[in-house]
Design a protein around this motif. Structure first.
Motif, PDB file in Angstrom:
ATOM      1  N   VAL A 104       7.857 -18.769  12.546  1.00  0.00           N
ATOM      2  CA  VAL A 104       7.424 -19.235  13.894  1.00  0.00           C
ATOM      3  C   VAL A 104       8.256 -20.415  14.010  1.00  0.00           C
ATOM      4  O   VAL A 104       8.892 -20.441  15.145  1.00  0.00           O
ATOM      5  CB  VAL A 104       6.055 -19.661  14.310  1.00  0.00           C
ATOM      6  N   GLU A 105       8.362 -21.274  13.085  1.00  0.00           N
ATOM      7  CA  GLU A 105       8.957 -22.555  13.367  1.00  0.00           C
ATOM      8  C   GLU A 105      10.483 -22.549  13.354  1.00  0.00           C
ATOM      9  O   GLU A 105      11.078 -23.347  13.727  1.00  0.00           O
ATOM     10  CB  GLU A 105       8.436 -23.823  12.444  1.00  0.00           C
ATOM     11  N   GLU A 106      10.975 -21.687  12.055  1.00  0.00           N
ATOM     12  CA  GLU A 106      12.412 -21.660  12.162  1.00  0.00           C
ATOM     13  C   GLU A 106      12.969 -20.359  12.748  1.00  0.00           C
ATOM     14  O   GLU A 106      14.207 -20.441  13.049  1.00  0.00           O
ATOM     15  CB  GLU A 106      12.609 -21.547  10.656  1.00  0.00           C
ATOM     16  N   PHE A 107      12.182 -19.119  13.124  1.00  0.00           N
ATOM     17  CA  PHE A 107      12.875 -18.145  13.707  1.00  0.00           C
ATOM     18  C   PHE A 107      12.365 -17.716  15.169  1.00  0.00           C
ATOM     19  O   PHE A 107      12.806 -16.621  15.821  1.00  0.00           O
ATOM     20  CB  PHE A 107      12.561 -17.020  12.770  1.00  0.00           C
ATOM     21  N   GLY A 108      11.257 -18.596  15.508  1.00  0.00           N
ATOM     22  CA  GLY A 108      11.010 -18.301  17.005  1.00  0.00           C
ATOM     23  C   GLY A 108      10.083 -17.038  17.187  1.00  0.00           C
ATOM     24  O   GLY A 108       9.914 -16.583  18.332  1.00  0.00           O
ATOM     25  N   VAL A 109       9.577 -16.430  16.100  1.00  0.00           N
ATOM     26  CA  VAL A 109       8.272 -15.526  16.223  1.00  0.00           C
ATOM     27  C   VAL A 109       7.246 -15.789  17.145  1.00  0.00           C
ATOM     28  O   VAL A 109       6.670 -16.735  17.095  1.00  0.00           O
ATOM     29  CB  VAL A 109       7.947 -15.082  14.836  1.00  0.00           C
ATOM     30  N   LYS A 110       7.007 -14.735  17.954  1.00  0.00           N
ATOM     31  CA  LYS A 110       6.108 -15.261  19.187  1.00  0.00           C
ATOM     32  C   LYS A 110       4.554 -14.500  18.776  1.00  0.00           C
ATOM     33  O   LYS A 110       3.583 -14.881  19.462  1.00  0.00           O
ATOM     34  CB  LYS A 110       6.348 -14.637  20.520  1.00  0.00           C
ATOM     35  N   GLY A 111       4.467 -13.684  17.593  1.00  0.00           N
ATOM     36  CA  GLY A 111       3.199 -12.991  17.321  1.00  0.00           C
ATOM     37  C   GLY A 111       3.439 -12.065  15.908  1.00  0.00           C
ATOM     38  O   GLY A 111       4.607 -12.199  15.584  1.00  0.00           O
ATOM     39  N   PHE A 112       2.264 -11.789  15.618  1.00  0.00           N
ATOM     40  CA  PHE A 112       2.416 -10.993  14.377  1.00  0.00           C
ATOM     41  C   PHE A 112       1.473  -9.694  14.641  1.00  0.00           C
ATOM     42  O   PHE A 112       0.296  -9.603  15.205  1.00  0.00           O
ATOM     43  CB  PHE A 112       1.619 -11.798  13.371  1.00  0.00           C
ATOM     44  N   LYS A 113       2.004  -8.474  14.095  1.00  0.00           N
ATOM     45  CA  LYS A 113       1.462  -6.979  14.206  1.00  0.00           C
ATOM     46  C   LYS A 113       0.778  -6.899  12.935  1.00  0.00           C
ATOM     47  O   LYS A 113       0.960  -7.000  11.660  1.00  0.00           O
ATOM     48  CB  LYS A 113       2.430  -6.132  14.382  1.00  0.00           C
ATOM     49  N   PHE A 114      -0.728  -6.410  13.047  1.00  0.00           N
ATOM     50  CA  PHE A 114      -1.295  -5.972  11.969  1.00  0.00           C
ATOM     51  C   PHE A 114      -1.734  -4.437  11.879  1.00  0.00           C
ATOM     52  O   PHE A 114      -1.996  -4.208  13.415  1.00  0.00           O
ATOM     53  CB  PHE A 114      -2.756  -6.946  11.740  1.00  0.00           C
ATOM     54  N   HIS A 115      -1.747  -3.672  10.904  1.00  0.00           N
ATOM     55  CA  HIS A 115      -2.135  -2.317  11.196  1.00  0.00           C
ATOM     56  C   HIS A 115      -3.100  -2.048  10.131  1.00  0.00           C
ATOM     57  O   HIS A 115      -2.799  -1.506   8.865  1.00  0.00           O
ATOM     58  CB  HIS A 115      -0.928  -1.648  10.811  1.00  0.00           C
ATOM     59  N   PRO A 116      -4.228  -2.378  10.230  1.00  0.00           N
ATOM     60  CA  PRO A 116      -5.420  -2.267   9.378  1.00  0.00           C
ATOM     61  C   PRO A 116      -5.472  -0.837   8.518  1.00  0.00           C
ATOM     62  O   PRO A 116      -5.989  -0.879   7.323  1.00  0.00           O
ATOM     63  CB  PRO A 116      -6.538  -2.232   9.987  1.00  0.00           C
ATOM     64  N   ASN A 117      -5.253   0.267   9.260  1.00  0.00           N
ATOM     65  CA  ASN A 117      -5.313   1.516   8.512  1.00  0.00           C
ATOM     66  C   ASN A 117      -4.057   1.500   7.211  1.00  0.00           C
ATOM     67  O   ASN A 117      -4.459   1.953   6.385  1.00  0.00           O
ATOM     68  CB  ASN A 117      -4.867   2.674   9.412  1.00  0.00           C
ATOM     69  N   LEU A 118      -2.976   1.007   7.911  1.00  0.00           N
ATOM     70  CA  LEU A 118      -1.868   1.398   6.812  1.00  0.00           C
ATOM     71  C   LEU A 118      -1.857   0.155   5.620  1.00  0.00           C
ATOM     72  O   LEU A 118      -1.616   0.327   4.611  1.00  0.00           O
ATOM     73  CB  LEU A 118      -0.583   1.228   7.432  1.00  0.00           C
ATOM     74  N   GLN A 119      -2.508  -1.071   6.161  1.00  0.00           N
ATOM     75  CA  GLN A 119      -2.538  -2.310   5.136  1.00  0.00           C
ATOM     76  C   GLN A 119      -3.805  -2.075   4.519  1.00  0.00           C
ATOM     77  O   GLN A 119      -4.077  -3.114   3.587  1.00  0.00           O
ATOM     78  CB  GLN A 119      -2.357  -3.502   6.027  1.00  0.00           C
ATOM     79  N   PRO A 179      -1.942  -8.951   5.156  1.00  0.00           N
ATOM     80  CA  PRO A 179      -3.066 -10.016   4.846  1.00  0.00           C
ATOM     81  C   PRO A 179      -3.098 -10.148   3.213  1.00  0.00           C
ATOM     82  O   PRO A 179      -3.553 -11.295   2.846  1.00  0.00           O
ATOM     83  CB  PRO A 179      -4.187  -9.555   5.607  1.00  0.00           C
ATOM     84  N   ALA A 180      -2.775  -9.205   2.637  1.00  0.00           N
ATOM     85  CA  ALA A 180      -2.947  -9.462   1.248  1.00  0.00           C
ATOM     86  C   ALA A 180      -2.269 -10.310   0.321  1.00  0.00           C
ATOM     87  O   ALA A 180      -2.402 -10.756  -0.753  1.00  0.00           O
ATOM     88  CB  ALA A 180      -2.745  -7.730   0.487  1.00  0.00           C
ATOM     89  N   LYS A 181      -1.287 -11.218   0.992  1.00  0.00           N
ATOM     90  CA  LYS A 181      -0.310 -11.966   0.726  1.00  0.00           C
ATOM     91  C   LYS A 181      -1.121 -13.392   0.404  1.00  0.00           C
ATOM     92  O   LYS A 181      -0.601 -14.181   0.217  1.00  0.00           O
ATOM     93  CB  LYS A 181       1.031 -12.043   1.385  1.00  0.00           C
ATOM     94  N   GLY A 182      -2.188 -13.324   1.360  1.00  0.00           N
ATOM     95  CA  GLY A 182      -2.864 -14.845   1.276  1.00  0.00           C
ATOM     96  C   GLY A 182      -2.184 -15.842   1.713  1.00  0.00           C
ATOM     97  O   GLY A 182      -1.680 -16.055   2.663  1.00  0.00           O
ATOM     98  N   ARG A 183      -2.196 -17.158   1.010  1.00  0.00           N
ATOM     99  CA  ARG A 183      -1.519 -18.164   1.340  1.00  0.00           C
ATOM    100  C   ARG A 183      -0.037 -18.278   1.280  1.00  0.00           C
ATOM    101  O   ARG A 183       0.613 -18.867   2.281  1.00  0.00           O
ATOM    102  CB  ARG A 183      -2.007 -19.522   0.173  1.00  0.00           C
ATOM    103  N   LEU A 184       0.490 -17.236   0.595  1.00  0.00           N
ATOM    104  CA  LEU A 184       1.839 -16.981   0.408  1.00  0.00           C
ATOM    105  C   LEU A 184       2.100 -16.504   2.084  1.00  0.00           C
ATOM    106  O   LEU A 184       3.218 -16.772   2.755  1.00  0.00           O
ATOM    107  CB  LEU A 184       2.200 -15.806  -0.349  1.00  0.00           C
ATOM    108  N   GLY A 185       1.496 -15.413   2.244  1.00  0.00           N
ATOM    109  CA  GLY A 185       1.822 -14.949   3.749  1.00  0.00           C
ATOM    110  C   GLY A 185       1.491 -16.065   4.856  1.00  0.00           C
ATOM    111  O   GLY A 185       2.071 -15.925   5.871  1.00  0.00           O
ATOM    112  N   THR A 222       0.805  -1.338   0.027  1.00  0.00           N
ATOM    113  CA  THR A 222       0.140  -0.044   0.062  1.00  0.00           C
ATOM    114  C   THR A 222       0.940   1.315  -0.054  1.00  0.00           C
ATOM    115  O   THR A 222       0.369   2.239  -0.543  1.00  0.00           O
ATOM    116  CB  THR A 222      -0.839  -0.118   1.121  1.00  0.00           C
ATOM    117  N   THR A 223       2.119   1.142   0.541  1.00  0.00           N
ATOM    118  CA  THR A 223       2.788   2.279   0.513  1.00  0.00           C
ATOM    119  C   THR A 223       4.110   2.343  -0.227  1.00  0.00           C
ATOM    120  O   THR A 223       4.788   3.313  -0.541  1.00  0.00           O
ATOM    121  CB  THR A 223       3.506   2.766   2.151  1.00  0.00           C
ATOM    122  N   GLY A 224       4.463   1.200  -0.691  1.00  0.00           N
ATOM    123  CA  GLY A 224       5.732   0.919  -1.586  1.00  0.00           C
ATOM    124  C   GLY A 224       6.928   1.284  -0.727  1.00  0.00           C
ATOM    125  O   GLY A 224       7.958   0.813  -1.397  1.00  0.00           O
ATOM    126  N   GLN A 225       6.764   1.222   0.591  1.00  0.00           N
ATOM    127  CA  GLN A 225       8.046   1.200   1.488  1.00  0.00           C
ATOM    128  C   GLN A 225       8.123  -0.077   2.204  1.00  0.00           C
ATOM    129  O   GLN A 225       7.243  -0.635   2.608  1.00  0.00           O
ATOM    130  CB  GLN A 225       7.633   2.285   2.764  1.00  0.00           C
TER     131      GLN A 225
END
Length: 297
Positions: A120-135, A106-112, A76-79
């Protein structure tokens, strides 16, 4: 080199909301216009662009840990966002203070969804941030559900920006950012459809504070973080619920680097919060949610 891991007893607080805005190559995730507008809105003092090692040092000096994440708004921003892998690797190298969250548009769908599983499985990430306004999506858009299904299966946290955003505030047309996406009632559908998914409603949800409080009291896995506002501006009902019905579901968050933990805590100290509730908000609730402490029976 991997750090020693978090020593919960030595921490004074866990900040569940901090931003990685600059990559190791120096690339910023916000345009100059949005960066300058948000800095003015938040009256930012000092360095607005700390690196991940600098974020770790900042919190280590204060005997705090923090959840740190990028925000993927490239479509959405190109950044380009700070890479999720870079955040996770920095957290591994500073595991005494950094807790890695990721961000996937979320626009990445199944790829996302596949990317989320790998993180999560390889890097140990504990959660995901969503920003509905910017996304530019409503959280209850069914096209996002393939991603939520993966997060729920993996047992990681979904953190949603809610309410007005400082990003774009004061810029012409608000930088083109629309506030309609961030009504927390859209997240209520997600909480109903994914009852096992841990959810954080980020920020006092102005102008939908009552909606956020209603959702958090109604849905067992929904929490509220207090980031993005100086506590002196918290609505009275938010303080009331934090002291009572939601005392086990409200979380300290600063929104660093736009608001420093020092600035936030100085204001929080002046709030009429019960002595027995303060440690819950500052550390205990986050430790339980993030799996750093035993789950209460």
């Amino acid at each position: 080199m991997t750090g020693p891991g978090i020593d919960l007893d030595s921490l004074v607080a866990i900040d569940v909301h901090t931003h990685a805005e600059v990559s190791q190559e120096g690339t910023a995730s916000l345009s100059d216009e949005l960066h300058e507008a948000s800095s003015a809105y938040f009256k930012v003092e000092g360095d607005r662009k700390p690196t991940l090692p600098e974020i770790a040092a900042h919190f280590r000096e204060r005997s705090m840990a923090c959840v740190v994440f990028p925000v993927d708004t490239e479509s959405t921003t190109g950044q380009p966002a700070v890479p999720n892998e870079e955040v996770a690797e920095a957290a591994a190298n500073h595991s005494d203070v950094l807790i890695p969250f990721a961000s996937i548009d979320p626009a990445k769908g199944r790829l996302g969804a596949r990317q989320a599983r790998r993180l999560v499985e390889e890097f140990g990430v504990k959660g995901f941030k969503f920003h509905p306004n910017l996304q530019e999506f409503y959280p209850n858009d069914r096209r996002a559900y393939v991603l939520y299904e993966t997060l729920a299966e993996l047992g990681v946290v979904a953190l949603f920006h809610t309410g007005q955003t400082g990003i774009g505030a004061g810029a012409p047309g608000g930088g083109g950012i629309r506030l309609k996406y961030s009504n927390p009632l859209h997240v209520d559908d997600v909480a109903a459809d994914f009852p096992d998914l841990p959810i954080i409603l980020a920020h006092p949800s102005f102008p939908w504070q009552d909606e956020a409080l209603s959702i958090a009291t109604h849905k067992p896995r929904v929490h509220i973080d207090l980031s993005g506002w100086s506590p002196r501006y918290f609505p009275p009902q938010l303080i009331q619920y934090a002291n009572t019905l939601l005392q086990d579901k409200v979380l300290f968050g600063s929104d660093y680097p736009v608001i420093s933990p020092d600035r936030w805590l100085k204001s929080f100290d002046k709030l009429d919060i019960k002595p027995e509730v303060r440690p819950k908000i500052l550390k205990e609730n986050a430790a339980r949610l993030l799996g750093l402490a035993p789950t209460q029976e």
